[in-house]
Design an enzyme around this catalytic site. Sequence first.
Site, PDB file in Angstrom:
ATOM      1  N   HIS A 140     -18.628   2.930  -5.248  1.00  0.00           N
ATOM      2  CA  HIS A 140     -19.502   2.245  -6.195  1.00  0.00           C
ATOM      3  C   HIS A 140     -19.195   2.717  -7.613  1.00  0.00           C
ATOM      4  O   HIS A 140     -18.330   3.573  -7.833  1.00  0.00           O
ATOM      5  CB  HIS A 140     -20.973   2.491  -5.854  1.00  0.00           C
ATOM      6  CG  HIS A 140     -21.480   1.607  -4.751  1.00  0.00           C
ATOM      7  ND1 HIS A 140     -21.494   0.234  -4.852  1.00  0.00           N
ATOM      8  CD2 HIS A 140     -21.998   1.907  -3.524  1.00  0.00           C
ATOM      9  CE1 HIS A 140     -21.999  -0.285  -3.744  1.00  0.00           C
ATOM     10  NE2 HIS A 140     -22.309   0.709  -2.923  1.00  0.00           N
ATOM     11  N   ASP A 170     -18.810  -1.703 -13.252  1.00  0.00           N
ATOM     12  CA  ASP A 170     -19.078  -3.060 -12.774  1.00  0.00           C
ATOM     13  C   ASP A 170     -18.984  -4.084 -13.900  1.00  0.00           C
ATOM     14  O   ASP A 170     -18.402  -5.159 -13.732  1.00  0.00           O
ATOM     15  CB  ASP A 170     -20.471  -3.133 -12.148  1.00  0.00           C
ATOM     16  CG  ASP A 170     -20.508  -2.571 -10.736  1.00  0.00           C
ATOM     17  OD1 ASP A 170     -19.456  -2.130 -10.245  1.00  0.00           O
ATOM     18  OD2 ASP A 170     -21.592  -2.573 -10.135  1.00  0.00           O
TER      19      ASP A 170
END
Length: 374
Positions: A140, A170
Amino acid sequence: MTTLPPLSGLRVLDLSTLLPGPLATLLLAEAGADVIKIERPGQGDEMRAYRPKLGEASANYAVLNRGKRAYAANLKNPVERDRVLEMAAAADVVVEQFRPGVVERLGLGYQQVRAVNPGVIYCSITGYGQHGPNATRAAHDLNYLAETGLLGVVVDRGGNPPLPPTVLADIAAGTYPAVMNILLALRQRDATGEGCHLDIGMTRNLQLLAYGYFATHQGGGGWPAPGSELLTGGSPRYRVYATSDGRHVAVAALEQRFWERLAHLLELPEEYLDERGQESAVMTAIADRIGARTADYWRKAFDGEDVCSVVVATFEEAVAAGLVDIDSEDRLTGEGFDVGTLPSPVDADLRRPPGRLGYPELGPLPDGPVWRGR
């Protein structure tokens, strides 16, 4: 005279979930693209289940997917997979976010879509790119920041790296490069008629955020020492200092003119105007002076002064000051709610007119044409 947004008529098939891909397709939709999102039957995108809710879906899902359409498809079912492949055959852009190899096994990989749509712009967003030893690893945002060295360049007094304030990889290394490369690829297709496969690897793209460390090393300055560089805690001119009431002041007085004005307001000794070689003593002096007063005192003291120093605001304060807009003309609407939605970075002259749009309910996969105007 009303002009259409620049991406009007562009057809985007979104196979992604959570944040990087859906935010990328949101920005394309804001510029006029027709976005269809394919989600799992039943639950749909995992983000639908987050809390708090706006209607039946989460607020997170709502702000990232407004104005799109969503259909449920079991991609392991050959009949439903083939229907999605038909949709991909008519799309200009396909965005996917599976681990490398997964979408190929499902029958919707780049070569499989290209066989029925040679001009497709096919964008794959992953953590480590399509190739290499880490390609299929699970990770992540925090992991990407940690592995690229970015997380460790700022540390607290105990030498511990803090959690970042948002998901930098992200958005900055996933969403924005995806949008940029999709637009470049569309421009290239205009000239050549050829589509392409875009490999958006977030870990690699994080290197752009480390441009200064890269340049310093290439110039012979070595690698960054944690908490010791100009912008990571090594300079008294660029630090966060505590106030007497438990708040903080962010000082960014890098240029000499700003530094001298700040030193005057803080009544620093004249010899501190050149802090080189005595950084620790200057930091202590600033900490003592700022720590002797409240945040409100410093807010008033800095008002109207060119010192590049501000009180660290809460979100509530930022909204009250008009620096965060939660009541924009763009509205997110549905049963029981009508709220301002996520401000778009797409310039007002390039995006669809402000209005009221809802997030997509998850409908059954249709049998006939799905693209508007077809």
